[in-house]
Scaffold this motif. Structure first.
Motif, PDB file in Angstrom:
ATOM      1  N   HIS A 297       0.825  -1.222   0.000  1.00 31.47           N
ATOM      2  CA  HIS A 297       0.000   0.000   0.000  1.00 31.47           C
ATOM      3  C   HIS A 297       0.854   1.265   0.000  1.00 31.47           C
ATOM      4  CE1 HIS A 297       0.217   0.761   4.555  1.00 31.47           C
ATOM      5  NE2 HIS A 297       0.832  -0.401   4.391  1.00 31.47           N
ATOM      6  N   MET A 298       2.149   1.117  -0.282  1.00 34.72           N
ATOM      7  CA  MET A 298       3.025   2.267  -0.349  1.00 34.72           C
ATOM      8  C   MET A 298       2.761   3.057  -1.632  1.00 34.72           C
ATOM      9  SD  MET A 298       7.208   2.415   0.156  1.00 34.72           S
ATOM     10  CE  MET A 298       7.240   0.698  -0.270  1.00 34.72           C
ATOM     11  N   LYS A 299       2.814   4.375  -1.548  1.00 35.82           N
ATOM     12  CA  LYS A 299       2.621   5.210  -2.723  1.00 35.82           C
ATOM     13  C   LYS A 299       3.801   5.050  -3.680  1.00 35.82           C
ATOM     14  CE  LYS A 299      -0.177   8.700  -0.362  1.00 35.82           C
ATOM     15  NZ  LYS A 299      -0.267  10.113   0.079  1.00 35.82           N
ATOM     16  N   THR A 300       3.525   5.228  -4.971  1.00 34.21           N
ATOM     17  CA  THR A 300       4.546   5.018  -5.998  1.00 34.21           C
ATOM     18  C   THR A 300       5.776   5.883  -5.757  1.00 34.21           C
ATOM     19  OG1 THR A 300       2.833   4.480  -7.622  1.00 34.21           O
ATOM     20  CG2 THR A 300       5.005   5.070  -8.475  1.00 34.21           C
ATOM     21  N   GLY A 301       5.553   7.147  -5.416  1.00 27.39           N
ATOM     22  CA  GLY A 301       6.669   8.057  -5.170  1.00 27.39           C
ATOM     23  C   GLY A 301       7.532   7.596  -4.007  1.00 27.39           C
ATOM     24  N   ASP A 302       6.893   7.130  -2.946  1.00 26.06           N
ATOM     25  CA  ASP A 302       7.630   6.638  -1.779  1.00 26.06           C
ATOM     26  C   ASP A 302       8.399   5.361  -2.118  1.00 26.06           C
ATOM     27  OD1 ASP A 302       6.664   8.720  -0.259  1.00 26.06           O
ATOM     28  OD2 ASP A 302       4.945   7.589   0.499  1.00 26.06           O
ATOM     29  N   LEU A 303       7.798   4.524  -2.961  1.00 28.35           N
ATOM     30  CA  LEU A 303       8.460   3.293  -3.362  1.00 28.35           C
ATOM     31  C   LEU A 303       9.727   3.600  -4.161  1.00 28.35           C
ATOM     32  CD1 LEU A 303       8.580   0.222  -3.717  1.00 28.35           C
ATOM     33  CD2 LEU A 303       7.025   0.463  -5.669  1.00 28.35           C
ATOM     34  N   GLU A 304       9.636   4.529  -5.097  1.00 28.75           N
ATOM     35  CA  GLU A 304      10.796   4.902  -5.902  1.00 28.75           C
ATOM     36  C   GLU A 304      11.893   5.503  -5.036  1.00 28.75           C
ATOM     37  OE1 GLU A 304      11.260   4.096  -9.056  1.00 28.75           O
ATOM     38  OE2 GLU A 304       9.329   3.054  -8.862  1.00 28.75           O
ATOM     39  N   GLU A 305      11.501   6.310  -4.075  1.00 31.49           N
ATOM     40  CA  GLU A 305      12.476   6.915  -3.168  1.00 31.49           C
ATOM     41  C   GLU A 305      13.171   5.841  -2.330  1.00 31.49           C
ATOM     42  OE1 GLU A 305      12.586  10.056   0.600  1.00 31.49           O
ATOM     43  OE2 GLU A 305      10.853  10.041  -0.764  1.00 31.49           O
TER      44      GLU A 305
END
Length: 321
Positions: A297-305
């Protein structure tokens, strides 16, 4: 030879006789159809109503006349003053349906009737809140199908109404599930309020309320978000690092990718009283970014970071034992 000529002659006579029957049938059909044509639309009745002048009209046409003339309403047939009351004419409606269904009325009139009937029924369903009917109308107005004019404005209007109807139905179903303690529904409501989704206004206080309920229901994603709000003071709650940390570790152990990312960052930088430990940081960040967690459920931006942080950490620890 004589026999062949006689046979050909008889065939021509039969063809002429058949054509005569067809013409008579068409004349009779046209005569019947004329009785069921609206004097305003000049098409077969689809949704006929009887006005106070005693005549039938297509509902949409006479309603348009009433709206246009207002208090000075006059009968389209007689020109005399009349009131605005309309009553459904089921007898006429049923008669037209039967005549078209049996083929007594056919041709262009019947085909136009079928399209108009489909549009009318679809609009009624759409006005009753059926999202699929709204989507159909949006498509039809966009390309001018079923006798409707091409109108991007009306297409966009019906599309927006369809989206709202979908959102309303989705939220209604979520709240029904949440009412009986469904943890996933409780979390989804928190997520919708946090991000202003599905027609809900962004509201951190309500988001925190639903996340807390989801956590109480032992929903893993709900526990992680409840912990995140506690540690950052979101949603009007007081910052509670101790409680939030323990809940975040629990969520990480239960398989939340977001919680694994948070815990990995804490270990990397030695945050919230947790001693820095690059090996543990790498472990949790790898779990968070690999897609192996049970709850994603992590946001895409947070995942990329998180992936960037992990890549840097892997380079730094490549030669570590």
């Amino acid at each position: 030879m004589t026999s062949k000529k006689a046979a050909n002659k008889r065939i021509r006579e039969l063809e002429e006789e058949l054509e005569g029957h067809r013409k008579k049938a068409k004349t009779a059909s046209d005569s019947v159809a004329a009785e069921y044509i609206c004097p305003l639309s000049l098409e077969l009745f689809v949704d006929p109503v009887r006005a106070e002048d005693g005549f039938e009209y297509e509902r949409a046409e006479i309603e348009r006349t009433i709206a246009h003339q207002g208090k000075n309403l006059k009968s389209p047939k007689t020109g005399e003053e009349m009131g605005p009351t309309l009553r459904p004419s089921y007898t006429v409606k049923n008669a037209v349906e039967a005549l078209v269904r049996t083929g007594t009325i056919s041709g262009e009139l019947a085909e136009t009737y079928k399209k108009s009937k489909l549009v009318t029924e679809t609009k009624l369903k759409a006005e009753d809140g059926d999202a699929k009917s709204m989507e159909l109308l949006a498509d039809w107005y966009k390309v001018g199908w079923n006798g409707l004019p091409v109108s991007q404005e009306l297409s966009d209007e019906w599309r927006k109404r369809a989206e709202k109807a979908d959102d309303d139905e989705y939220i209604t179903q979520l709240k029904a599930a949440a009412k009986v303690g469904d943890g996933g529904a409780l979390y989804d409501l928190g997520h919708a309020y946090e991000n202003g989704l599905r027609g809900l206004a962004e509201n951190e206080e309500k988001a925190f309320e639903w996340y807390q309920k989801a956590a109480d229901a032992m929903d893993t994603a709900g526990i992680a978000m409840h912990a995140y709000f506690l540690m950052n003071g979101h949603g009007g709650t007081e910052v509670n690092v101790t409680y939030g940390t323990s809940k975040m570790f629990f969520a990480a152990g239960a398989g939340s990718d977001l919680a694994c990312r948070e815990v990995g960052i804490w270990y990397l930088y030695g945050m919230h009283g947790i001693p820095a430990n690059k090996a543990k940081a790498r472990h949790f960040l790898e779990r968070a970014t690999s897609g192996a967690c049970a709850v994603l459920h992590m946001k895409t931006g947070d995942l990329e970071e998180a992936k960037q942080v992990l890549n840097q950490l892997q380079e730094e620890t490549a030669n570590d034992p």
